[in-house]
Design a protein around this motif. Sequence first.
Motif, PDB file in Angstrom:
ATOM      1  N   GLY A 100       7.304  11.301  -4.228  1.00  0.00           N
ATOM      2  CA  GLY A 100       7.738  12.276  -3.239  1.00  0.00           C
ATOM      3  C   GLY A 100       6.693  12.660  -2.214  1.00  0.00           C
ATOM      4  O   GLY A 100       6.955  13.490  -1.346  1.00  0.00           O
ATOM      5  N   SER A 101       5.512  12.057  -2.270  1.00  0.00           N
ATOM      6  CA  SER A 101       4.452  12.441  -1.338  1.00  0.00           C
ATOM      7  C   SER A 101       4.446  11.614  -0.061  1.00  0.00           C
ATOM      8  O   SER A 101       3.833  12.000   0.925  1.00  0.00           O
ATOM      9  CB  SER A 101       3.082  12.326  -2.008  1.00  0.00           C
ATOM     10  OG  SER A 101       2.790  10.963  -2.292  1.00  0.00           O
ATOM     11  N   VAL A 102       5.120  10.466  -0.051  1.00  0.00           N
ATOM     12  CA  VAL A 102       5.141   9.586   1.117  1.00  0.00           C
ATOM     13  C   VAL A 102       6.397   9.898   1.942  1.00  0.00           C
ATOM     14  O   VAL A 102       7.505   9.906   1.424  1.00  0.00           O
ATOM     15  CB  VAL A 102       5.123   8.103   0.697  1.00  0.00           C
ATOM     16  CG1 VAL A 102       5.306   7.192   1.900  1.00  0.00           C
ATOM     17  CG2 VAL A 102       3.815   7.781  -0.020  1.00  0.00           C
ATOM     18  N   THR A 103       6.196  10.150   3.229  1.00  0.00           N
ATOM     19  CA  THR A 103       7.305  10.471   4.130  1.00  0.00           C
ATOM     20  C   THR A 103       7.406   9.411   5.203  1.00  0.00           C
ATOM     21  O   THR A 103       6.407   9.006   5.782  1.00  0.00           O
ATOM     22  CB  THR A 103       7.088  11.843   4.795  1.00  0.00           C
ATOM     23  OG1 THR A 103       7.029  12.839   3.767  1.00  0.00           O
ATOM     24  CG2 THR A 103       8.216  12.183   5.763  1.00  0.00           C
ATOM     25  N   TYR A 104       8.640   8.967   5.470  1.00  0.00           N
ATOM     26  CA  TYR A 104       8.877   8.001   6.542  1.00  0.00           C
ATOM     27  C   TYR A 104       9.991   8.501   7.447  1.00  0.00           C
ATOM     28  O   TYR A 104      10.817   9.308   7.047  1.00  0.00           O
ATOM     29  CB  TYR A 104       9.217   6.618   5.979  1.00  0.00           C
ATOM     30  CG  TYR A 104      10.594   6.510   5.383  1.00  0.00           C
ATOM     31  CD1 TYR A 104      11.647   5.991   6.119  1.00  0.00           C
ATOM     32  CD2 TYR A 104      10.852   6.928   4.089  1.00  0.00           C
ATOM     33  CE1 TYR A 104      12.928   5.900   5.590  1.00  0.00           C
ATOM     34  CE2 TYR A 104      12.106   6.830   3.543  1.00  0.00           C
ATOM     35  CZ  TYR A 104      13.148   6.318   4.292  1.00  0.00           C
ATOM     36  OH  TYR A 104      14.415   6.231   3.762  1.00  0.00           O
ATOM     37  N   VAL A 105       9.976   8.018   8.674  1.00  0.00           N
ATOM     38  CA  VAL A 105      10.972   8.374   9.674  1.00  0.00           C
ATOM     39  C   VAL A 105      11.793   7.138  10.002  1.00  0.00           C
ATOM     40  O   VAL A 105      11.259   6.025  10.078  1.00  0.00           O
ATOM     41  CB  VAL A 105      10.291   8.923  10.947  1.00  0.00           C
ATOM     42  CG1 VAL A 105      11.256   9.016  12.099  1.00  0.00           C
ATOM     43  CG2 VAL A 105       9.682  10.277  10.672  1.00  0.00           C
ATOM     44  N   SER A 106      13.086   7.344  10.203  1.00  0.00           N
ATOM     45  CA  SER A 106      13.979   6.285  10.682  1.00  0.00           C
ATOM     46  C   SER A 106      14.795   6.869  11.833  1.00  0.00           C
ATOM     47  O   SER A 106      14.758   8.077  12.075  1.00  0.00           O
ATOM     48  CB  SER A 106      14.905   5.810   9.560  1.00  0.00           C
ATOM     49  OG  SER A 106      15.935   6.755   9.343  1.00  0.00           O
ATOM     50  N   PRO A 107      15.578   6.016  12.520  1.00  0.00           N
ATOM     51  CA  PRO A 107      16.391   6.527  13.628  1.00  0.00           C
ATOM     52  C   PRO A 107      17.463   7.521  13.201  1.00  0.00           C
ATOM     53  O   PRO A 107      18.028   8.203  14.030  1.00  0.00           O
ATOM     54  CB  PRO A 107      17.038   5.285  14.222  1.00  0.00           C
ATOM     55  CG  PRO A 107      16.178   4.159  13.788  1.00  0.00           C
ATOM     56  CD  PRO A 107      15.606   4.567  12.467  1.00  0.00           C
ATOM     57  N   GLY A 108      17.782   7.613  11.930  1.00  0.00           N
ATOM     58  CA  GLY A 108      18.770   8.584  11.478  1.00  0.00           C
ATOM     59  C   GLY A 108      19.263   8.283  10.086  1.00  0.00           C
ATOM     60  O   GLY A 108      19.111   7.173   9.574  1.00  0.00           O
ATOM     61  N   ALA A 109      19.871   9.287   9.477  1.00  0.00           N
ATOM     62  CA  ALA A 109      20.430   9.125   8.138  1.00  0.00           C
ATOM     63  C   ALA A 109      21.506   8.048   8.146  1.00  0.00           C
ATOM     64  O   ALA A 109      22.327   7.991   9.068  1.00  0.00           O
ATOM     65  CB  ALA A 109      21.002  10.448   7.649  1.00  0.00           C
ATOM     66  N   ASN A 110      21.459   7.196   7.156  1.00  0.00           N
ATOM     67  CA  ASN A 110      22.400   6.092   6.972  1.00  0.00           C
ATOM     68  C   ASN A 110      22.284   4.993   8.031  1.00  0.00           C
ATOM     69  O   ASN A 110      23.151   4.137   8.128  1.00  0.00           O
ATOM     70  CB  ASN A 110      23.843   6.587   6.868  1.00  0.00           C
ATOM     71  CG  ASN A 110      24.028   7.470   5.659  1.00  0.00           C
ATOM     72  OD1 ASN A 110      23.513   7.169   4.587  1.00  0.00           O
ATOM     73  ND2 ASN A 110      24.723   8.580   5.828  1.00  0.00           N
ATOM     74  N   ASP A 133       0.835  -1.204   0.000  1.00  0.00           N
ATOM     75  CA  ASP A 133       0.000   0.000   0.000  1.00  0.00           C
ATOM     76  C   ASP A 133       0.871   1.256   0.000  1.00  0.00           C
ATOM     77  O   ASP A 133       0.588   2.231  -0.698  1.00  0.00           O
ATOM     78  CB  ASP A 133      -0.920   0.047   1.227  1.00  0.00           C
ATOM     79  CG  ASP A 133      -2.014  -0.995   1.210  1.00  0.00           C
ATOM     80  OD1 ASP A 133      -2.286  -1.582   0.137  1.00  0.00           O
ATOM     81  OD2 ASP A 133      -2.594  -1.229   2.292  1.00  0.00           O
ATOM     82  N   LEU A 134       1.934   1.241   0.807  1.00  0.00           N
ATOM     83  CA  LEU A 134       2.848   2.379   0.893  1.00  0.00           C
ATOM     84  C   LEU A 134       3.571   2.580  -0.436  1.00  0.00           C
ATOM     85  O   LEU A 134       3.682   3.706  -0.932  1.00  0.00           O
ATOM     86  CB  LEU A 134       3.850   2.136   2.021  1.00  0.00           C
ATOM     87  CG  LEU A 134       4.592   3.337   2.563  1.00  0.00           C
ATOM     88  CD1 LEU A 134       3.637   4.297   3.245  1.00  0.00           C
ATOM     89  CD2 LEU A 134       5.666   2.882   3.532  1.00  0.00           C
ATOM     90  N   ILE A 135       4.028   1.481  -1.036  1.00  0.00           N
ATOM     91  CA  ILE A 135       4.706   1.550  -2.336  1.00  0.00           C
ATOM     92  C   ILE A 135       3.749   2.077  -3.397  1.00  0.00           C
ATOM     93  O   ILE A 135       4.118   2.941  -4.209  1.00  0.00           O
ATOM     94  CB  ILE A 135       5.276   0.172  -2.720  1.00  0.00           C
ATOM     95  CG1 ILE A 135       6.451  -0.181  -1.801  1.00  0.00           C
ATOM     96  CG2 ILE A 135       5.697   0.143  -4.188  1.00  0.00           C
ATOM     97  CD1 ILE A 135       6.932  -1.614  -1.918  1.00  0.00           C
ATOM     98  N   ASP A 136       2.519   1.587  -3.404  1.00  0.00           N
ATOM     99  CA  ASP A 136       1.524   2.041  -4.380  1.00  0.00           C
ATOM    100  C   ASP A 136       1.263   3.543  -4.243  1.00  0.00           C
ATOM    101  O   ASP A 136       1.145   4.254  -5.247  1.00  0.00           O
ATOM    102  CB  ASP A 136       0.217   1.257  -4.235  1.00  0.00           C
ATOM    103  CG  ASP A 136       0.352  -0.198  -4.636  1.00  0.00           C
ATOM    104  OD1 ASP A 136       1.357  -0.577  -5.283  1.00  0.00           O
ATOM    105  OD2 ASP A 136      -0.554  -0.982  -4.267  1.00  0.00           O
ATOM    106  N   ALA A 137       1.181   4.036  -3.022  1.00  0.00           N
ATOM    107  CA  ALA A 137       0.955   5.473  -2.794  1.00  0.00           C
ATOM    108  C   ALA A 137       2.141   6.286  -3.295  1.00  0.00           C
ATOM    109  O   ALA A 137       1.963   7.337  -3.919  1.00  0.00           O
ATOM    110  CB  ALA A 137       0.701   5.740  -1.319  1.00  0.00           C
ATOM    111  N   ALA A 138       3.345   5.795  -3.046  1.00  0.00           N
ATOM    112  CA  ALA A 138       4.541   6.501  -3.510  1.00  0.00           C
ATOM    113  C   ALA A 138       4.643   6.482  -5.028  1.00  0.00           C
ATOM    114  O   ALA A 138       5.102   7.444  -5.640  1.00  0.00           O
ATOM    115  CB  ALA A 138       5.786   5.881  -2.886  1.00  0.00           C
ATOM    116  N   ALA A 139       4.196   5.402  -5.641  1.00  0.00           N
ATOM    117  CA  ALA A 139       4.212   5.316  -7.104  1.00  0.00           C
ATOM    118  C   ALA A 139       3.186   6.259  -7.721  1.00  0.00           C
ATOM    119  O   ALA A 139       3.436   6.864  -8.769  1.00  0.00           O
ATOM    120  CB  ALA A 139       3.947   3.878  -7.546  1.00  0.00           C
ATOM    121  N   ALA A 140       2.044   6.390  -7.071  1.00  0.00           N
ATOM    122  CA  ALA A 140       0.971   7.237  -7.599  1.00  0.00           C
ATOM    123  C   ALA A 140       1.300   8.727  -7.481  1.00  0.00           C
ATOM    124  O   ALA A 140       0.876   9.519  -8.318  1.00  0.00           O
ATOM    125  CB  ALA A 140      -0.333   6.939  -6.870  1.00  0.00           C
ATOM    126  N   ALA A 141       2.061   9.088  -6.449  1.00  0.00           N
ATOM    127  CA  ALA A 141       2.403  10.494  -6.222  1.00  0.00           C
ATOM    128  C   ALA A 141       3.845  10.574  -5.724  1.00  0.00           C
ATOM    129  O   ALA A 141       4.090  10.621  -4.517  1.00  0.00           O
ATOM    130  CB  ALA A 141       1.445  11.113  -5.214  1.00  0.00           C
TER     131      ALA A 141
END
Length: 102
Positions: free
Chosen positions: A16-26, A6-14
């Motif tokens: 740069g519109s899907v934002t996710y958070v991780s513990p840090g860059a790299n 579902d997340l991949i489909d949303a990112a494919a449809a628009a």
Amino acid sequence: YETLQDLIDAAAAAPGSVTYVSPGANSTPHLLVAAVGQQAGVQWNHSPNSSSPAAIAELIGGHIDAVSVNLPTLPIPTSPPLRSGATTSPPLSISASSAPPT
């Protein structure tokens, strides 16, 4: 989103519109989601955040679309508003038993 697809489909449809958070860059969670996006041919926004509780608050508040963290950083949610969309390494831990492996 109920699943990683579902997340991949949303990112494919628009792109740069899907934002996710991780513990840090790299960090491993950041690079994992970047690799999934590259493999799926989608582009999403990464927001590094060193605090898992703050990331969950952002998710619940609707400011971001997904969180990528290492287990056992967080208990695995089993019902809305949070749910686990995927895990990356079977066999699943007991705490992640409700999440489908990717």
